[in-house]
Design a protein around this motif. Sequence first.
Motif, short mmCIF file in Angstrom:
data_model
loop_
_atom_site.label_atom_id
_atom_site.label_comp_id
_atom_site.label_asym_id
_atom_site.label_seq_id
_atom_site.Cartn_x
_atom_site.Cartn_y
_atom_site.Cartn_z
N TYR A 48 7.39 17.91 20.03
CA TYR A 48 8.65 18.24 20.08
C TYR A 48 8.98 19.79 19.79
O TYR A 48 10.17 20.32 19.98
CB TYR A 48 9.89 17.39 19.20
CG TYR A 48 9.20 17.40 17.68
CD1 TYR A 48 8.55 16.18 17.32
CD2 TYR A 48 9.22 18.43 16.72
CE1 TYR A 48 8.05 16.01 16.04
CE2 TYR A 48 8.68 18.33 15.61
CZ TYR A 48 8.12 17.12 15.13
OH TYR A 48 7.51 16.87 14.01
N CYS A 49 7.90 20.38 19.26
CA CYS A 49 8.21 21.85 19.09
C CYS A 49 7.02 22.75 19.67
O CYS A 49 7.51 23.83 20.25
CB CYS A 49 7.95 22.09 17.49
SG CYS A 49 8.16 23.46 16.77
N THR A 91 10.78 30.47 7.50
CA THR A 91 10.20 29.38 8.20
C THR A 91 9.37 30.28 9.08
O THR A 91 8.81 30.96 9.16
CB THR A 91 11.69 28.83 8.96
OG1 THR A 91 11.17 27.66 9.81
CG2 THR A 91 12.50 29.64 9.59
N GLY A 92 9.20 29.44 10.41
CA GLY A 92 8.23 29.82 11.43
C GLY A 92 8.45 28.94 12.76
O GLY A 92 9.49 28.43 13.04
N GLY A 93 7.39 28.93 13.31
CA GLY A 93 6.06 28.80 13.28
C GLY A 93 5.72 28.19 11.74
O GLY A 93 6.65 27.74 11.26
N GLU A 94 4.54 28.36 11.39
CA GLU A 94 4.13 27.78 9.90
C GLU A 94 4.21 28.84 9.03
O GLU A 94 3.12 29.71 9.08
CB GLU A 94 2.85 26.72 10.11
CG GLU A 94 2.38 26.58 8.80
CD GLU A 94 3.53 25.87 7.66
OE1 GLU A 94 4.09 25.13 8.22
OE2 GLU A 94 3.41 26.32 6.51
N THR A 118 10.58 26.29 4.62
CA THR A 118 10.28 25.16 5.52
C THR A 118 8.79 25.07 5.75
O THR A 118 8.35 26.31 6.41
CB THR A 118 11.19 24.96 6.65
OG1 THR A 118 12.38 24.85 6.30
CG2 THR A 118 10.97 23.66 7.27
N VAL A 174 11.41 14.62 12.50
CA VAL A 174 12.25 14.61 13.54
C VAL A 174 11.81 13.42 14.35
O VAL A 174 10.72 12.96 14.64
CB VAL A 174 11.68 15.79 14.60
CG1 VAL A 174 12.43 15.77 15.91
CG2 VAL A 174 11.86 17.05 13.93
N TYR A 203 16.05 14.74 17.55
CA TYR A 203 15.14 15.47 18.33
C TYR A 203 16.19 16.38 19.14
O TYR A 203 17.15 15.87 19.68
CB TYR A 203 14.55 14.75 19.10
CG TYR A 203 13.69 15.15 20.28
CD1 TYR A 203 12.59 16.17 20.21
CD2 TYR A 203 13.80 14.52 21.65
CE1 TYR A 203 12.14 16.73 21.29
CE2 TYR A 203 13.00 15.13 22.75
CZ TYR A 203 12.11 16.24 22.62
OH TYR A 203 11.41 17.08 23.45
N VAL A 206 15.65 22.37 21.81
CA VAL A 206 15.44 23.80 21.23
C VAL A 206 14.21 24.05 22.42
O VAL A 206 13.54 23.22 22.67
CB VAL A 206 14.76 24.02 20.26
CG1 VAL A 206 16.04 23.95 18.86
CG2 VAL A 206 13.80 22.85 19.55
N GLY A 343 12.82 27.46 12.78
CA GLY A 343 13.68 26.22 12.84
C GLY A 343 14.40 26.25 11.74
O GLY A 343 14.45 26.99 10.63
C1 SAM Z 1 9.99 25.05 13.74
S1 SAM Z 1 9.69 24.03 12.09
C2 SAM Z 1 8.91 25.62 11.14
C3 SAM Z 1 8.57 25.09 9.76
C4 SAM Z 1 7.45 24.37 9.57
N1 SAM Z 1 6.25 24.92 10.26
C5 SAM Z 1 7.74 22.79 9.72
O1 SAM Z 1 7.48 22.27 10.46
O2 SAM Z 1 8.47 22.49 8.78
C6 SAM Z 1 11.15 23.94 11.41
C7 SAM Z 1 11.89 22.62 11.64
O3 SAM Z 1 12.16 22.34 12.85
C8 SAM Z 1 11.90 20.98 13.25
N2 SAM Z 1 11.90 20.92 14.63
C9 SAM Z 1 10.81 21.60 15.61
N3 SAM Z 1 11.19 21.22 16.69
C10 SAM Z 1 12.43 20.31 16.65
C11 SAM Z 1 13.30 19.52 17.63
N4 SAM Z 1 12.95 19.75 19.18
N5 SAM Z 1 14.28 19.17 17.40
C12 SAM Z 1 14.75 18.85 16.03
N6 SAM Z 1 14.04 19.60 15.09
C13 SAM Z 1 12.87 20.16 15.46
C14 SAM Z 1 10.78 20.69 12.43
O4 SAM Z 1 10.52 19.25 12.38
C15 SAM Z 1 11.12 21.41 11.22
O5 SAM Z 1 11.88 20.70 10.32
#
Ligand code: SAM
Length: 343
Positions: A48-49, A91-94, A118, A174, A203, A206, A343
Amino acid sequence: MAMKVIPISSGRTPAPAFEGGTLRDSLKRPMHDLRISVTDRCNFRCVYCMPREVFDANYTFLPHSAILSFEEIARLARIFVGLGVEKIRLTGGEPLVRRDLYRLVAMLKELDVELTLTTNGSLLARNAQALARAGLDRVTVRAMNDVDFPVAKVIEGIDAAAAAGLAPLKINMVVKRGVNDRDILPMAERWRSSGHIARFIEYMDVGSSNGWRMDDVVPSAEVVRRISERWPLEPVDANYPGEVAERWRYADGAGEIGVISSVTQAFCRSCTRMRLSTEGALFTCLFAQSGHDLKSLVRGGASDEQIRDEIAAVWQRRADRYSEIRTAATSKNKKVEMSYIGG
Ligand SMILES: C[S@@+](CC[C@H](N)C(=O)[O-])C[C@H]1O[C@@H](n2cnc3c(N)ncnc32)[C@H](O)[C@@H]1O
Ligand code: SF4
């Protein structure tokens, strides 16, 4: 991947107009939170990301010279705090793939803010102590799924963070229909009575790479119903006005869960967030199609006061409410990727 970034310096921006001590946007929302993306890279490829098909070996991530240094981030963060920011999330990325992140935590800790992170949890076990020592307040871990990374390692990271004093943790999942919705009950069960809080996120559409469709969204109301059928839930009041997660507690006293309904119950009206991308662009919405170029100001010799006035001007003009006006058509807009904006 470089995104569309608009230059912001006119050189004649007026000083911010605080209303009763608060900076407000065009919909009267105050600026309280700042999310900082410290890297656009990640060691996971969640569907999803950062779907593998898009974020493959040919994908161009930002070069090191393009991303803000810790010193540049800390300087900007200080200016944001001067404008009313009380919470900062890394946050990021990781974020933990960025080397020595604890150094940035220590720098930001000097500001009077709540500081959180995060993470996907994969590198948490080895970093938890240093992060806690540097002054991190809280951690949110994304729940484990759809990668070959061993779940046990993420749990090890969660345990290490708790042992380092960062409990209770928020553990996010998610939910994508047909992909992991069968894991809702096991996820709830895993974190019941653990002292940590499992949170289920709708979900979202984004970025432009995840091929989002409304049919893939499992509404939070359904998540609550499915869990409640097994372990009855009752609603709990928000911790503070504008809290994004809706809280529910187990009637049998086994703790609580959260649901984040960004799609079915948009919370734009209470959105108080600004986002700073990895390469120093300012975004006023997660679903923005372009950002405002702060890095050029930072690297071009602008004073703190000039930068402050530009940030304030961007906030004061802000009118975003994407989730309230989302349609199948808007979901196809060319939007910034979540891994880039943070995120
Ligand atoms: C982009 S990540 C960055 C931080 C870290 N890598 C992580 O996964 O927690 C931040 C948050 O965005 C959420 N996320 C990413 N894609 C998403 C989507 N399409 N819809 C909802 N939440 C999303 C992730 O589950 C996470 O909680
Ligand atoms: S940034 Fe977070 S949500 Fe995105 S792929 Fe990496 S671990 Fe998954």
